[in-house]
Structures are given as C-alpha cells and as structure tokens.
Design an enzyme around this catalytic site. Sequence first.
Site, PDB file in Angstrom:
ATOM      1  N   HIS A   1      -1.766 -10.025  12.432  1.00 25.50           N
ATOM      2  CA  HIS A   1      -1.297  -8.775  11.827  1.00 25.50           C
ATOM      3  C   HIS A   1      -1.047  -7.811  12.984  1.00 25.50           C
ATOM      4  O   HIS A   1      -1.936  -7.600  13.825  1.00 25.50           O
ATOM      5  CB  HIS A   1      -2.373  -8.218  10.885  1.00 25.50           C
ATOM      6  CG  HIS A   1      -2.135  -6.797  10.512  1.00 25.50           C
ATOM      7  ND1 HIS A   1      -0.937  -6.371   9.963  1.00 25.50           N
ATOM      8  CD2 HIS A   1      -2.913  -5.684  10.622  1.00 25.50           C
ATOM      9  CE1 HIS A   1      -1.003  -5.069   9.748  1.00 25.50           C
ATOM     10  NE2 HIS A   1      -2.183  -4.632  10.147  1.00 25.50           N
TER      11      HIS A   1
ATOM     12  N   GLU B   1       0.860  -1.184   0.000  1.00 24.51           N
ATOM     13  CA  GLU B   1       0.000   0.000   0.000  1.00 24.51           C
ATOM     14  C   GLU B   1       0.901   1.240   0.000  1.00 24.51           C
ATOM     15  O   GLU B   1       0.483   2.318   0.396  1.00 24.51           O
ATOM     16  CB  GLU B   1      -0.983  -0.021   1.162  1.00 24.51           C
ATOM     17  CG  GLU B   1      -0.402  -0.410   2.496  1.00 24.51           C
ATOM     18  CD  GLU B   1      -1.460  -0.578   3.566  1.00 24.51           C
ATOM     19  OE1 GLU B   1      -2.302   0.299   3.704  1.00 24.51           O
ATOM     20  OE2 GLU B   1      -1.420  -1.601   4.277  1.00 24.51           O
TER      21      GLU B   1
ATOM     22  N   CYS C   1      -3.384  -3.854   4.425  1.00 24.65           N
ATOM     23  CA  CYS C   1      -2.405  -4.790   5.005  1.00 24.65           C
ATOM     24  C   CYS C   1      -2.709  -6.252   4.651  1.00 24.65           C
ATOM     25  O   CYS C   1      -1.935  -7.144   4.992  1.00 24.65           O
ATOM     26  CB  CYS C   1      -2.339  -4.621   6.514  1.00 24.65           C
ATOM     27  SG  CYS C   1      -1.939  -2.946   6.994  1.00 24.65           S
TER      28      CYS C   1
ATOM     29  N   THR D   1       2.979   4.436  15.682  1.00 25.94           N
ATOM     30  CA  THR D   1       2.728   3.137  15.026  1.00 25.94           C
ATOM     31  C   THR D   1       3.249   3.121  13.588  1.00 25.94           C
ATOM     32  O   THR D   1       2.720   2.429  12.736  1.00 25.94           O
ATOM     33  CB  THR D   1       1.220   2.782  15.062  1.00 25.94           C
ATOM     34  OG1 THR D   1       0.474   3.773  14.344  1.00 25.94           O
ATOM     35  CG2 THR D   1       0.688   2.697  16.468  1.00 25.94           C
TER      36      THR D   1
HETATM   37  N1  COA Z   1       1.103   3.565  30.755  1.00 30.23           N
HETATM   38  C1  COA Z   1       0.591   2.452  30.195  1.00 30.23           C
HETATM   39  N2  COA Z   1      -0.440   2.469  29.302  1.00 30.23           N
HETATM   40  C2  COA Z   1      -0.925   3.663  28.919  1.00 30.23           C
HETATM   41  C3  COA Z   1      -0.423   4.873  29.461  1.00 30.23           C
HETATM   42  C4  COA Z   1       0.635   4.802  30.431  1.00 30.23           C
HETATM   43  N3  COA Z   1       1.171   5.885  30.956  1.00 30.23           N
HETATM   44  N4  COA Z   1      -1.109   5.909  28.906  1.00 30.23           N
HETATM   45  C5  COA Z   1      -2.005   5.354  28.034  1.00 30.23           C
HETATM   46  N5  COA Z   1      -1.895   4.012  28.052  1.00 30.23           N
HETATM   47  C6  COA Z   1      -2.659   3.032  27.264  1.00 30.23           C
HETATM   48  C7  COA Z   1      -4.130   3.346  27.144  1.00 30.23           C
HETATM   49  O1  COA Z   1      -4.832   2.909  28.307  1.00 30.23           O
HETATM   50  C8  COA Z   1      -4.484   2.561  25.888  1.00 30.23           C
HETATM   51  O2  COA Z   1      -4.602   1.218  26.227  1.00 30.23           O
HETATM   52  P1  COA Z   1      -5.845   0.351  25.644  1.00 30.23           P
HETATM   53  O3  COA Z   1      -5.771   0.417  24.139  1.00 30.23           O
HETATM   54  O4  COA Z   1      -5.594  -1.030  26.174  1.00 30.23           O
HETATM   55  O5  COA Z   1      -7.088   0.964  26.157  1.00 30.23           O
HETATM   56  C9  COA Z   1      -3.229   2.697  25.030  1.00 30.23           C
HETATM   57  O6  COA Z   1      -2.184   3.113  25.935  1.00 30.23           O
HETATM   58  C10 COA Z   1      -3.330   3.705  23.927  1.00 30.23           C
HETATM   59  O7  COA Z   1      -3.787   4.897  24.467  1.00 30.23           O
HETATM   60  P2  COA Z   1      -4.814   5.811  23.671  1.00 30.23           P
HETATM   61  O8  COA Z   1      -5.099   7.007  24.498  1.00 30.23           O
HETATM   62  O9  COA Z   1      -5.950   4.984  23.193  1.00 30.23           O
HETATM   63  O10 COA Z   1      -3.856   6.204  22.446  1.00 30.23           O
HETATM   64  P3  COA Z   1      -4.072   7.164  21.255  1.00 30.23           P
HETATM   65  O11 COA Z   1      -5.316   7.966  21.360  1.00 30.23           O
HETATM   66  O12 COA Z   1      -2.789   7.890  21.132  1.00 30.23           O
HETATM   67  O13 COA Z   1      -4.276   6.185  19.968  1.00 30.23           O
HETATM   68  C11 COA Z   1      -3.775   4.451  18.373  1.00 30.23           C
HETATM   69  C12 COA Z   1      -3.532   4.993  19.794  1.00 30.23           C
HETATM   70  C13 COA Z   1      -3.106   3.109  18.252  1.00 30.23           C
HETATM   71  C14 COA Z   1      -5.284   4.308  18.141  1.00 30.23           C
HETATM   72  C15 COA Z   1      -3.162   5.475  17.331  1.00 30.23           C
HETATM   73  O14 COA Z   1      -1.780   5.500  17.523  1.00 30.23           O
HETATM   74  C16 COA Z   1      -3.463   5.093  15.900  1.00 30.23           C
HETATM   75  O15 COA Z   1      -4.504   5.447  15.373  1.00 30.23           O
HETATM   76  N6  COA Z   1      -2.532   4.388  15.214  1.00 30.23           N
HETATM   77  C17 COA Z   1      -2.752   3.840  13.878  1.00 30.23           C
HETATM   78  C18 COA Z   1      -3.396   2.478  14.013  1.00 30.23           C
HETATM   79  C19 COA Z   1      -3.463   1.747  12.703  1.00 30.23           C
HETATM   80  O16 COA Z   1      -2.463   1.652  12.056  1.00 30.23           O
HETATM   81  N7  COA Z   1      -4.635   1.229  12.324  1.00 30.23           N
HETATM   82  C20 COA Z   1      -4.843   0.639  11.037  1.00 30.23           C
HETATM   83  C21 COA Z   1      -4.218  -0.649  10.807  1.00 30.23           C
HETATM   84  S1  COA Z   1      -4.995  -2.058  11.518  1.00 30.23           S
END
Ligand code: COA
Length: 387
Positions: free
Chosen positions: A233, A79, A111, A152
């Site tokens: 994945h 992609e 993916c 990510t």
């Molecule tokens: N210590 C430990 N864990 C922590 C933390 C800390 N200090 N602070 C936050 N976290 C945890 C949260 O509880 C959450 O855990 P959970 O998912 O089990 O609930 C996790 O870290 C992520 O936190 P969140 O606030 O949800 O992160 P975010 O809003 O920054 O978003 C993604 C994370 C992954 C959604 C974002 O990076 C993203 O969109 N990435 C792209 C994903 C992708 O590629 N998708 C398509 C392909 S399948």
Amino acid sequence: MQVGIDKIGLFTPNKYVDMVDLAHARNQDPNKFLIGIGQSEMSVADQTQDAVSMGINATMKYIDRIDKDKVGLLVLGTESGIDQSKSASLFVKTALKLKPEVRTFEVKEACFGLTAAVMIARDFVRVHPDQTAIVIGSDIARYGVNTGGEVTQGAGSVSMLIKADPKILALNDGHSAYSEDINDFWRPNASRVAMVDGKYSTQVYLDFFKKTFNDYKKQKNLETSAFDAIVYHLPFTKMGLKANRIAVEDQDQAVTENLETSFEASKQLSRRVGNIYTASLYMSLLSLLENGNLAAGSLIGLFSYGSGAMGEFYSGSLVEGYEKEIDQIKDQAMLDHRKKLTISEYEDVFNTALEDPEDGVVLESDDKEGTWYFAGTQGHVRQYKVK
Ligand code: COA
C-alpha cells in the site's frame, strides 16, 4: 481450482499538480517532496469526479471484454463515500448495466477496503466458480491546502474482475491479518478532509508489515527469497521504500537487488497519481506488471494497510500470458494527457470540490468523451452521466 485477478483497470482524473511547483509555493525544498516523500505529481479530482464516477471509469477499461451475465457480486471499497446509507456500488451497477440479481454493497476500513473486497470475492468465486466478481477501490485523498499531508494527496480508482482460472494473478490460499483499534488517521462525518498523525501512522504501518510478513512466511514455511516481488500500500512511495528496506534486512545481494528492482517498478504509477487510498496497493501491483518484466509463475507478496488500523499480507502467482491483459501505453497516455494545474488553479479546484453543488445545479465535465462524471444532484439524488 485457482481463483484470482482476471482483469484490472485504472482511472485517474484529468488534472494534476507538479510537486516541484507545490514545493516552491509552500517554501519547501523540492527534493523533500521528490525524494523525501517520493512523489513527483498528484492527480486532482474536480467537483465532477467522485468515488462512484471514478469506479465506473476504472471498470469501463475492461467491461467490454467480460461476460456481464456472469457477474454475481460487485463490491466497492472506499473511504470517500458519497452517502451514509446507499452503497456507491449501486450507482456503479446501473452505469455498468449489470443484471438485477447481482449482490452489491460497499465496504469500509480505510485503505484496507479493496483488500477486504478482494477476499470476499475470492471466497465467493470459490463457492460459485461459474460466477465472477467485480471489486473496486475508489478514493480521493484530501488533507487540505497548505497542510502537512497535502503532498500525499491524489485521486483515482482501480477495478478488478475476480474469476476462476484467472488470466493475471492466481491468489494463493491463506493470509496473515493483524488489527488494533488506534487513531493514526480518520475522517469524521462532518469533514471532507482527513485527520492524520502521519509519523505515528508510518510507525504502525511498518510494525504491522513486520508482524504480518513474518507470520505469513511462518504459516507457509517460506523464506523472503521465495518472493519475486512484494507490492505495498503506497500512501506515498517513501512509505513502501521503508517497508521494503525491512523486507530485505539480512538478505543477500541477489535477493535485495531483486526486491529493490521490483519495488522501483511498482512505485511508478503512484509517484505520478498520488495516494488513492483503497486502490493504492492494486495500483502498485499494476505498476509492477507494467514496468517489472516478471516471468509467469513469479510469487508476488501483497501488503495491505488501512489506518485505524488493519494490516494484511497475502500472495499471488503470476499467470502465463498476463502481459496480454494490461495496457501500459494506454495508462501512460491517461497520465500524460492530464492538464497541469498552476497552484492557484489547484487550490480553486480543490476548495470547490470540498462542497457539493447546490441541488438542481447541473455540472458539466471537461474530461474526454466517454468519461463518466457526477453531474450534480436533482432533488438531492446524485446524477451520473457519461460525456
Ligand atoms: N531532500 C531529501 N529528503 C528530505 C529533504 C530534502 N531536502 N527534506 C526532508 N527530507 C526527508 C526527511 O528526512 C524525511 O525522510 P524520512 O521519512 O526517511 O525520515 C522525509 O523527507 C519527510 O520529511 P518530514 O519532515 O518527516 O515530513 P513531514 O513532517 O512534512 O511529514 C508525512 C511527512 C508523510 C508524515 C505527512 O505528509 C503526512 O502525514 N502525510 C499523510 C500520510 C498518510 O496518508 N498516512 C495514512 C495512510 S497510511
């Protein structure tokens, strides 16, 4: 006749970012990235690495150990396409010096692309058992500097030879597929970075996992306990952890421990390389083989997910002597020898790579001897060279 994975090669570029450095630069708690997302490092592709060059480099890991004349099919899933018309696989075919009679093309469904290629290759080899197929997944995950998806990102490629009487993993008959037209992640033509609704994508991924895993078990009359390992994945390793928790729901302690231990082994490479989209599932498989200590005959489930969205679950059985076909020390060395970038170096490399160089400008690679790289365009034709 058994058909499956006979060779596997991984390539990732020679630069990386440490997630603790990234967390500090983005005013985040490092444990959010290390534990919450489950990533410790991410590879960074500079302007000289793209889907083609990384795909060549991954295949070079095993090309000297195969009979090139037998390769009748070459499919590249990506992609991170480099042209709207011409397949990336044609550039790869030239670099690998494959015969002109090879059938070659590129496939796309986010993916899921490399799994699509594996399935096409499996069917091809079943019909032409005296021929083999090379399948490649090659991607650069880009969300952008200072975005929610930044943690990510990643870059790399996995290449595999699919063959009759394979030496690594025999693919079992059957699969469970599920698709829906949704908008969880996409990349418009004019954009080098992806658009993503990460939380929605996570929900759909888990929903598709449940659907395809349960359907596959029903089709094949299998219990969860039949699987010695399940690989996922991994856009980030926490995603697979969530799916694995679903897999072990209602299972006894022995099954739970087994699948948790194998999941730990399968996520090691992804934790350090990051997301490589099409190739991520197969990097998890390689990581399991390198770190998992599984016996020959072990049943491995594979869950593939491509946003947009397409999910598929299938399985394979480990072949006696598979250990001889993998080289953990070399893969570790490739990761260990990467250059650690400061955050400002990473931002410069990342932003430069968002553009192609001006036509006629010749790029040089700073990677080691023997590495293939994108050397710029001449008359708007992409040039690939080996260092
Ligand atoms: N210590 C430990 N864990 C922590 C933390 C800390 N200090 N602070 C936050 N976290 C945890 C949260 O509880 C959450 O855990 P959970 O998912 O089990 O609930 C996790 O870290 C992520 O936190 P969140 O606030 O949800 O992160 P975010 O809003 O920054 O978003 C993604 C994370 C992954 C959604 C974002 O990076 C993203 O969109 N990435 C792209 C994903 C992708 O590629 N998708 C398509 C392909 S399948």
